[in-house]
Design a protein around this motif. Structure first.
Motif, PDB file in Angstrom:
ATOM      1  N   LYS A  32      -2.007  -0.640  10.875  1.00  0.00           N
ATOM      2  CA  LYS A  32      -1.355  -0.312   9.609  1.00  0.00           C
ATOM      3  C   LYS A  32      -1.728  -1.295   8.497  1.00  0.00           C
ATOM      4  CE  LYS A  32       2.562   1.974  11.832  1.00  0.00           C
ATOM      5  NZ  LYS A  32       4.052   2.024  11.999  1.00  0.00           N
ATOM      6  N   GLY A  33      -2.999  -1.700   8.499  1.00  0.00           N
ATOM      7  CA  GLY A  33      -3.522  -2.528   7.425  1.00  0.00           C
ATOM      8  C   GLY A  33      -3.179  -3.997   7.486  1.00  0.00           C
ATOM      9  N   THR A  34      -2.646  -4.452   8.616  1.00  0.00           N
ATOM     10  CA  THR A  34      -2.321  -5.879   8.696  1.00  0.00           C
ATOM     11  C   THR A  34      -2.615  -6.420  10.092  1.00  0.00           C
ATOM     12  OG1 THR A  34      -0.679  -7.565   8.098  1.00  0.00           O
ATOM     13  CG2 THR A  34       0.109  -5.680   9.379  1.00  0.00           C
ATOM     14  N   TYR A  35      -2.657  -7.727  10.163  1.00  0.00           N
ATOM     15  CA  TYR A  35      -3.005  -8.434  11.398  1.00  0.00           C
ATOM     16  C   TYR A  35      -1.817  -8.445  12.375  1.00  0.00           C
ATOM     17  CZ  TYR A  35      -0.881 -11.797   8.201  1.00  0.00           C
ATOM     18  OH  TYR A  35      -0.055 -12.396   7.287  1.00  0.00           O
ATOM     19  N   PRO A  36      -2.064  -8.755  13.646  1.00  0.00           N
ATOM     20  CA  PRO A  36      -0.979  -8.800  14.638  1.00  0.00           C
ATOM     21  C   PRO A  36       0.072  -9.851  14.285  1.00  0.00           C
ATOM     22  CG  PRO A  36      -3.120  -8.760  15.718  1.00  0.00           C
ATOM     23  CD  PRO A  36      -3.392  -8.975  14.259  1.00  0.00           C
ATOM     24  N   ASP A  37       1.306  -9.595  14.671  1.00  0.00           N
ATOM     25  CA  ASP A  37       2.396 -10.550  14.431  1.00  0.00           C
ATOM     26  C   ASP A  37       2.041 -11.920  14.994  1.00  0.00           C
ATOM     27  OD1 ASP A  37       3.916  -8.608  13.241  1.00  0.00           O
ATOM     28  OD2 ASP A  37       5.187  -8.228  14.992  1.00  0.00           O
ATOM     29  N   GLY A  38       2.340 -12.951  14.203  1.00  0.00           N
ATOM     30  CA  GLY A  38       2.125 -14.312  14.651  1.00  0.00           C
ATOM     31  C   GLY A  38       0.696 -14.812  14.524  1.00  0.00           C
ATOM     32  N   LYS A  39      -0.205 -13.995  13.952  1.00  0.00           N
ATOM     33  CA  LYS A  39      -1.609 -14.406  13.873  1.00  0.00           C
ATOM     34  C   LYS A  39      -2.106 -14.565  12.438  1.00  0.00           C
ATOM     35  CE  LYS A  39      -3.306 -13.147  18.405  1.00  0.00           C
ATOM     36  NZ  LYS A  39      -4.441 -12.595  19.174  1.00  0.00           N
ATOM     37  N   ALA A  40      -1.196 -14.833  11.504  1.00  0.00           N
ATOM     38  CA  ALA A  40      -1.622 -15.058  10.121  1.00  0.00           C
ATOM     39  C   ALA A  40      -2.602 -16.203  10.018  1.00  0.00           C
ATOM     40  CB  ALA A  40      -0.399 -15.326   9.235  1.00  0.00           C
ATOM     41  N   ASN A  41      -2.372 -17.265  10.796  1.00  0.00           N
ATOM     42  CA  ASN A  41      -3.225 -18.460  10.689  1.00  0.00           C
ATOM     43  C   ASN A  41      -4.282 -18.544  11.778  1.00  0.00           C
ATOM     44  OD1 ASN A  41      -1.589 -19.097  12.857  1.00  0.00           O
ATOM     45  ND2 ASN A  41      -0.895 -21.056  12.043  1.00  0.00           N
ATOM     46  N   HIS A  42      -4.558 -17.429  12.442  1.00  0.00           N
ATOM     47  CA  HIS A  42      -5.691 -17.370  13.370  1.00  0.00           C
ATOM     48  C   HIS A  42      -6.935 -16.961  12.587  1.00  0.00           C
ATOM     49  CE1 HIS A  42      -3.651 -17.204  17.514  1.00  0.00           C
ATOM     50  NE2 HIS A  42      -2.704 -17.510  16.636  1.00  0.00           N
ATOM     51  N   ALA A  51      -4.771 -14.067   7.317  1.00  0.00           N
ATOM     52  CA  ALA A  51      -3.996 -13.962   6.083  1.00  0.00           C
ATOM     53  C   ALA A  51      -4.894 -14.024   4.850  1.00  0.00           C
ATOM     54  CB  ALA A  51      -2.939 -15.062   6.028  1.00  0.00           C
ATOM     55  N   GLU A  52      -5.893 -14.903   4.873  1.00  0.00           N
ATOM     56  CA  GLU A  52      -6.828 -14.987   3.747  1.00  0.00           C
ATOM     57  C   GLU A  52      -7.636 -13.696   3.621  1.00  0.00           C
ATOM     58  OE1 GLU A  52      -8.510 -19.325   3.132  1.00  0.00           O
ATOM     59  OE2 GLU A  52      -8.383 -18.862   5.272  1.00  0.00           O
ATOM     60  N   TYR A  53      -8.056 -13.159   4.747  1.00  0.00           N
ATOM     61  CA  TYR A  53      -8.841 -11.928   4.694  1.00  0.00           C
ATOM     62  C   TYR A  53      -7.992 -10.756   4.212  1.00  0.00           C
ATOM     63  CZ  TYR A  53     -12.739  -8.877   5.877  1.00  0.00           C
ATOM     64  OH  TYR A  53     -13.785  -7.991   5.802  1.00  0.00           O
ATOM     65  N   LYS A  54      -6.723 -10.754   4.579  1.00  0.00           N
ATOM     66  CA  LYS A  54      -5.832  -9.682   4.106  1.00  0.00           C
ATOM     67  C   LYS A  54      -5.665  -9.753   2.590  1.00  0.00           C
ATOM     68  CE  LYS A  54      -1.416  -7.375   4.894  1.00  0.00           C
ATOM     69  NZ  LYS A  54      -1.127  -7.136   3.472  1.00  0.00           N
ATOM     70  N   ALA A  55      -5.599 -10.969   2.020  1.00  0.00           N
ATOM     71  CA  ALA A  55      -5.512 -11.100   0.567  1.00  0.00           C
ATOM     72  C   ALA A  55      -6.722 -10.455  -0.107  1.00  0.00           C
ATOM     73  CB  ALA A  55      -5.407 -12.573   0.183  1.00  0.00           C
ATOM     74  N   PHE A  56      -7.875 -10.629   0.498  1.00  0.00           N
ATOM     75  CA  PHE A  56      -9.108 -10.004  -0.001  1.00  0.00           C
ATOM     76  C   PHE A  56      -9.019  -8.481   0.098  1.00  0.00           C
ATOM     77  CE2 PHE A  56     -13.165  -8.409   2.006  1.00  0.00           C
ATOM     78  CZ  PHE A  56     -13.845  -8.165   0.829  1.00  0.00           C
ATOM     79  N   LEU A  57      -8.580  -7.977   1.257  1.00  0.00           N
ATOM     80  CA  LEU A  57      -8.491  -6.529   1.441  1.00  0.00           C
ATOM     81  C   LEU A  57      -7.443  -5.912   0.519  1.00  0.00           C
ATOM     82  CD1 LEU A  57      -8.778  -6.124   5.323  1.00  0.00           C
ATOM     83  CD2 LEU A  57     -10.567  -5.950   3.599  1.00  0.00           C
ATOM     84  N   ASP A  58      -6.337  -6.606   0.320  1.00  0.00           N
ATOM     85  CA  ASP A  58      -5.294  -6.100  -0.583  1.00  0.00           C
ATOM     86  C   ASP A  58      -5.829  -5.953  -2.006  1.00  0.00           C
ATOM     87  OD1 ASP A  58      -3.491  -6.026   1.486  1.00  0.00           O
ATOM     88  OD2 ASP A  58      -2.444  -7.870   0.927  1.00  0.00           O
ATOM     89  N   ALA A  59      -6.737  -6.870  -2.377  1.00  0.00           N
ATOM     90  CA  ALA A  59      -7.271  -6.852  -3.741  1.00  0.00           C
ATOM     91  C   ALA A  59      -8.424  -5.866  -3.916  1.00  0.00           C
ATOM     92  CB  ALA A  59      -7.744  -8.256  -4.123  1.00  0.00           C
ATOM     93  N   THR A  60      -9.142  -5.587  -2.832  1.00  0.00           N
ATOM     94  CA  THR A  60     -10.359  -4.787  -2.957  1.00  0.00           C
ATOM     95  C   THR A  60     -10.305  -3.441  -2.250  1.00  0.00           C
ATOM     96  OG1 THR A  60     -11.338  -5.818  -0.980  1.00  0.00           O
ATOM     97  CG2 THR A  60     -11.744  -6.895  -3.120  1.00  0.00           C
ATOM     98  N   GLY A  61      -9.340  -3.270  -1.357  1.00  0.00           N
ATOM     99  CA  GLY A  61      -9.237  -2.001  -0.644  1.00  0.00           C
ATOM    100  C   GLY A  61     -10.252  -1.810   0.456  1.00  0.00           C
ATOM    101  N   GLY A  62     -10.780  -2.898   1.002  1.00  0.00           N
ATOM    102  CA  GLY A  62     -11.772  -2.798   2.069  1.00  0.00           C
ATOM    103  C   GLY A  62     -11.168  -2.375   3.401  1.00  0.00           C
ATOM    104  N   ARG A  63     -12.044  -2.225   4.410  1.00  0.00           N
ATOM    105  CA  ARG A  63     -11.617  -1.764   5.731  1.00  0.00           C
ATOM    106  C   ARG A  63     -11.095  -2.919   6.566  1.00  0.00           C
ATOM    107  NH1 ARG A  63     -16.122  -0.188   7.306  1.00  0.00           N
ATOM    108  NH2 ARG A  63     -16.636  -1.642   8.995  1.00  0.00           N
ATOM    109  N   ALA A  64      -9.966  -2.722   7.196  1.00  0.00           N
ATOM    110  CA  ALA A  64      -9.359  -3.763   8.024  1.00  0.00           C
ATOM    111  C   ALA A  64     -10.100  -3.893   9.349  1.00  0.00           C
ATOM    112  CB  ALA A  64      -7.896  -3.439   8.278  1.00  0.00           C
TER     113      ALA A  64
END
Length: 355
Positions: free
Chosen positions: A110-120, A91-104
């Motif tokens: 589809k630009g996001t982590y697997p379900d249930g793994k926000a805190n992994h 989830a923290e890394y996605k906040a970075f990618l959302d702000a900078t447009g980096g590669r997932a």
């Protein structure tokens, strides 16, 4: 523009700002994990000094500690620093990618982590990408944020008592009647889970060109064959050592199966950060042993693993894939190429605190 409209727009902008620094997820115990751009701090005393420590980090006080063990051990003196309480999460890394447009990372869709793994912990992030994350946090907060050196990482992991593992001097693992008791996430956790809950699940050795390639087998019947054909059954010893995990020369063992490769491509057998309360270090850092290795901003010549003999960046702490003895708080000579991204390597950040 009417004052009333200005006031409404100001409130909207304020709400957006507050939302932007809201926690992005929660640790395993429910502790909120702040947005990486959050500037919320708490006050900590270090001798005569008062320092501001960001929420989500712990403070490691200034002083000397023993770096390494045995004949290579040496005294190292470090200034006080803050380090992430947890690995950086998906989830923290996605906040970075959302702000900078980096590669997932490769296991996201589809630009996001697997379900249930926000805190992994986020995996498949190169050291170059991790450093970019730290640079972005620095820009957003005005703090000096970076990846830890090997010395900083080790001091935070060994704690004030300089222990071999974050909690003490041994693995402290037991396996009895199909139940593994452990303070950290290493390969025994994965082995115990599959042997207990999926013993009859069918898989196959995946190296099709190898001698045993394509051979079907159930989890409880997996073996690692040596070059002479001697088989070591997949299992766990009383003190947590995994047998039949891998035989690289024949591409067998659990690691040689389709089951493992599917699991690996999906991000591996990580657990939510902060799952192992009994495994945290004396300074309060979680998952310094197991779950994912952590990048360090220190170059070494690797003495272990596939990178042996190469100049690489050191990685520390072991992972869900590693043996328990590889998850020590001291160096075992493991490293990776900084441009590479791996299913077993994540990162945490450090910050030089402001007084």
């Amino acid at each position: 523009m009417p004052r009333s409209l200005v006031a409404v727009l100001s409130l909207v902008l304020l709400a957006a700002r507050v939302h932007a620094i809201d926690p992005v997820t929660k640790a395993a115990d429910g502790t909120p994990i702040p947005h990486p751009a959050s500037k919320v701090t708490r006050t900590v005393k270090d001798g005569e000094k008062t320092v501001q420590v960001p929420k989500g980090m712990v403070y490691v006080p200034a002083g000397e500690f023993t770096f390494g063990t045995g004949v290579g051990a040496k005294k190292v003196k470090l200034d006080g620093f803050c380090i992430g309480k947890y690995h950086v999460t998906n989830a923290e890394y996605k906040a970075f990618l959302d702000a900078t447009g980096g590669r997932a990372p490769s296991y996201w869709t589809k630009g996001t982590y697997p379900d249930g793994k926000a805190n992994h912990p986020v995996a498949f992030v190169s050291m170059t990408q991790a450093a970019a994350y730290a640079k972005w946090v620095s820009k957003e907060t005005g703090w000096t944020v970076a990846l830890p050196t090997s010395e900083q990482w080790e001091k935070a992991a060994r704690g004030p008592k300089n222990t071999l593992y974050p909690w003490g001097g041994s693995m402290d693992v037991t396996y009895k009647d199909g139940v593994l008791t452990s303070k950290f996430n290493y390969n025994g956790v994965l082995a115990a889970e599959y042997l207990k809950t999926h013993p009859t699940l069918e898989t196959a050795y995946s190296a099709k060109s190898a001698k045993y390639g394509g051979q079907k087998v159930t989890v409880e019947k997996i073996v690692a064959y040596d070059d002479a054909g001697k088989a070591t059954a997949f299992g766990i010893g009383a003190t947590g050592q995994v047998r039949g995990w891998v035989a690289h020369s024949t591409n067998t063992g659990f690691i040689g199966t389709d089951l493992f490769h599917t699991l690996s491509a999906a991000g591996g057998n990580t657990t939510p950060v902060g799952t192992y309360e009994a495994g945290k270090s004396g300074y309060g850092c979680y998952d310094m042993a197991g779950n994912l290795w952590a990048w360090c901003d220190t170059k070494i010549t690797a003495t272990n693993g596939a990178e042996r003999g190469k100049e690489v960046n050191e990685i520390r702490g072991g992972s869900w894939y590693a043996t328990g003895t590889s998850c020590k708080s001291v160096s075992i000579g493991e490293g990776r190429a900084p441009a590479g991204a791996y299913n077993t390597v994540g990162f945490r950040v450090v910050m030089i605190p402001k007084e």
